[in-house]
Design a protein around this motif. Structure first.
Motif, PDB file in Angstrom:
ATOM      1  N   UNK A  29       0.770  -0.872   0.250  1.00  0.00           N
ATOM      2  CA  UNK A  29       0.034  -0.045   0.393  1.00  0.00           C
ATOM      3  C   UNK A  29       1.071   1.218  -0.340  1.00  0.00           C
ATOM      4  N   UNK A  30       2.068   1.005   0.774  1.00  0.00           N
ATOM      5  CA  UNK A  30       2.556   2.735   1.247  1.00  0.00           C
ATOM      6  C   UNK A  30       3.226   2.551  -0.493  1.00  0.00           C
ATOM      7  N   UNK A  31       3.834   1.534  -1.133  1.00  0.00           N
ATOM      8  CA  UNK A  31       4.662   1.719  -2.396  1.00  0.00           C
ATOM      9  C   UNK A  31       3.808   1.696  -3.627  1.00  0.00           C
ATOM     10  N   UNK A  32       2.146   1.354  -3.469  1.00  0.00           N
ATOM     11  CA  UNK A  32       1.806   1.910  -4.408  1.00  0.00           C
ATOM     12  C   UNK A  32       1.493   3.812  -4.347  1.00  0.00           C
ATOM     13  N   UNK A  33       1.129   3.578  -3.167  1.00  0.00           N
ATOM     14  CA  UNK A  33       1.023   5.421  -3.056  1.00  0.00           C
ATOM     15  C   UNK A  33       2.286   6.115  -3.472  1.00  0.00           C
ATOM     16  N   UNK A  34       3.513   5.804  -3.498  1.00  0.00           N
ATOM     17  CA  UNK A  34       4.715   7.188  -4.179  1.00  0.00           C
ATOM     18  C   UNK A  34       4.949   6.602  -5.265  1.00  0.00           C
ATOM     19  N   UNK A  35       4.230   5.704  -5.803  1.00  0.00           N
ATOM     20  CA  UNK A  35       4.180   5.485  -7.612  1.00  0.00           C
ATOM     21  C   UNK A  35       2.854   5.819  -7.729  1.00  0.00           C
ATOM     22  N   UNK A  36       2.079   6.450  -6.962  1.00  0.00           N
ATOM     23  CA  UNK A  36       0.991   6.999  -8.396  1.00  0.00           C
ATOM     24  C   UNK A  36       1.653   9.035  -8.371  1.00  0.00           C
ATOM     25  N   UNK A  37       2.567   9.202  -6.880  1.00  0.00           N
ATOM     26  CA  UNK A  37       3.135  10.581  -6.702  1.00  0.00           C
ATOM     27  C   UNK A  37       3.853  10.581  -8.194  1.00  0.00           C
ATOM     28  N   UNK A  38       4.568   9.796  -8.570  1.00  0.00           N
ATOM     29  CA  UNK A  38       5.694   9.544  -9.846  1.00  0.00           C
ATOM     30  C   UNK A  38       4.638   9.223 -11.094  1.00  0.00           C
ATOM     31  N   UNK A  39       3.998   8.799 -10.930  1.00  0.00           N
ATOM     32  CA  UNK A  39       3.197   8.171 -12.279  1.00  0.00           C
ATOM     33  C   UNK A  39       2.709   8.816 -13.134  1.00  0.00           C
ATOM     34  N   UNK A  40       2.039   9.945 -11.303  1.00  0.00           N
ATOM     35  CA  UNK A  40       1.332  11.292 -11.616  1.00  0.00           C
ATOM     36  C   UNK A  40       1.963  12.145 -12.909  1.00  0.00           C
ATOM     37  N   UNK A  41       2.949  12.344 -12.499  1.00  0.00           N
ATOM     38  CA  UNK A  41       4.195  13.547 -13.411  1.00  0.00           C
ATOM     39  C   UNK A  41       4.456  12.521 -14.561  1.00  0.00           C
ATOM     40  N   UNK A  42       4.749  11.422 -14.605  1.00  0.00           N
ATOM     41  CA  UNK A  42       4.876  10.423 -16.153  1.00  0.00           C
ATOM     42  C   UNK A  42       3.849  10.693 -17.094  1.00  0.00           C
ATOM     43  N   UNK A  43       2.720  10.314 -16.178  1.00  0.00           N
ATOM     44  CA  UNK A  43       1.578  10.310 -17.344  1.00  0.00           C
ATOM     45  C   UNK A  43       1.332  11.894 -17.964  1.00  0.00           C
ATOM     46  N   UNK A  44       1.433  13.009 -16.876  1.00  0.00           N
ATOM     47  CA  UNK A  44       1.522  14.011 -17.272  1.00  0.00           C
ATOM     48  C   UNK A  44       2.165  15.135 -18.609  1.00  0.00           C
ATOM     49  N   UNK A  45       3.281  14.091 -18.194  1.00  0.00           N
ATOM     50  CA  UNK A  45       4.100  14.303 -20.168  1.00  0.00           C
ATOM     51  C   UNK A  45       4.126  13.213 -20.705  1.00  0.00           C
TER      52      UNK A  45
END
Length: 380
Positions: A138-154
């Motif tokens: 659960x912790x790892x997926x929360x951190x992944x979402x933080x970074x996925x959001x900026x990767x998805x935006x770009x």
């Protein structure tokens, strides 16, 4: 003096049992089959049986031009798509003698390190889960979402980014993106200590991993094992430091090559966690450098039909899971004559032939999970 033996039954003869793990098994990260020969609870021989997901990507490369092959190349390790794309474009750029704009070089380095963290976060969460600990995922997926959001935006993609192009990147980055990326990196860095406390500080996790599945440095060299698995056995090699590409040569003061001497499951996890910490530091350093650069292009203008000159080259990168290499042969056409892919997981998983014999079946899942492989990276 007399001896009497009573009631041993079938145990009078030693009989081996052949056990198939997979090809559909939750502990194998995909469609891998392990053919184990057991003597009681102990493994006497192990054979990884690969090929169940084979897509023939190397043959498909030959029928597509240099823009189209990127979409195939980023899929073999679906957790490292951006890093996979780099090998292709670096090989073609080398054959063309093309120099990439500085902003593109630093942005590629930034995105490659963010992709590395995304890859490692998946294993940092899933590996404890395989050993019975549900909370870290659960912790790892929360951190992944933080970074996925900026990767998805770009890029517009969450897994297969398709953002690299021969000569640079697909397009310039959205206004304010670097600031949002910095906020995401800072947020993840502030919470990374949870894995040190929650996982490495857990006595059950340490009991299942410490001293289990020790991989000798000699086996690492013999099988071409690379990446975090090799460095956990004391093999101190990292292309980013030893043969720098992109902007890694200028990041030598920030880059730390994390190694351990133990070679066991615990050491492999510690190396992966240490690399995730350092990748976030590298991402911060890239953001600092990009803030200093003047505005400029992020790609080169290319002809409508791109042809690589006749010849051959080899480009390799330090992917999240290990060494990733592309051997490109061109006959001067718009499609590769041959493009051979050297993937990290294919070599790494072969070492199980040496590592698993002599271990207990109960430790097999712990060892297998600590090899941090993606099956598509094996069955390319």
């Amino acid at each position: 003096m007399t001896e009497t033996t009573v009631g041993i039954g079938g145990a009078a003869e030693s009989t081996d049992m052949v056990l198939n793990i997979g090809p559909q098994h939750p502990s194998t990260h995909g469609v891998l089959r392990l053919r184990l020969v057991l003597d009681g609870e102990r493994i006497t021989s192990a054979e990884p049986v690969v090929g169940y997901m084979h897509r023939g990507a190397e043959k498909l490369f030959e029928a597509r031009d240099y823009r189209q092959i990127i979409v195939l190349a980023n899929r073999h390790d679906w957790l490292s798509a951006f890093s996979n794309e780099l090998g292709v474009v670096l090989a073609v750029e080398r054959m063309l003698g093309m120099e990439v704009p500085e902003r593109a070089v630093w942005t590629r380095t930034l995105l490659a390190e963010l992709n590395r963290v995304l890859n490692h976060m998946m294993f940092l969460g899933s590996y404890p889960l395989e050993l019975g600990g549900i909370t870290p995922v659960f912790h790892s997926f929360r951190e992944r979402e933080e970074l996925q959001n900026v990767m998805e935006e770009v890029s517009g993609g969450r897994m297969h980014y398709m953002f690299n192009r021969v000569g640079g990147l697909k397009e310039d980055l959205p206004a304010g993106w670097y600031g949002r990326a910095r906020e995401a990196v800072a947020a993840v860095r502030s919470r990374m200590d949870v894995f040190d406390r929650l996982v490495l500080g857990n006595e059950i996790f340490r009991g299942r991993t410490e001293g289990v599945g020790v991989l000798a440095p000699e086996t690492v060299h013999a099988y071409g094992v690379s990446g975090p698995i090799a460095r956990a056995s004391g093999v101190d090699f990292d292309l980013r430091r030893d043969e720098p590409y992109l902007a890694y040569g200028e990041l030598r003061d920030t880059l730390r090559v994390v190694t351990r001497q133990g070679g066991d499951c615990l050491a492999r996890f510690e190396v992966l966690l240490g690399q995730a910490h350092n990748s976030l530091e590298l991402a911060d350093a890239c953001l600092d450098r990009l803030a200093e650069l003047p505005p400029g292009p992020v790609n080169q203008r290319l002809p409508k039909v791109l042809k690589a000159p006749e010849g051959a080259t080899y480009a390799w990168t330090e992917n999240p899971l290990g060494l990733n290499g592309y051997y490109l042969v061109s006959k001067g056409e718009k499609t590769p004559h041959r493009l051979k892919l050297r993937s990290a997981s294919y070599n790494n998983i072969q070492a199980l032939v040496e590592l698993l014999p002599g271990t207990l079946v109960a430790d097999m899942v712990a060892i297998l999970g600590s090899f941090f492989f993606v099956v598509g990276d094996i069955d390319k």
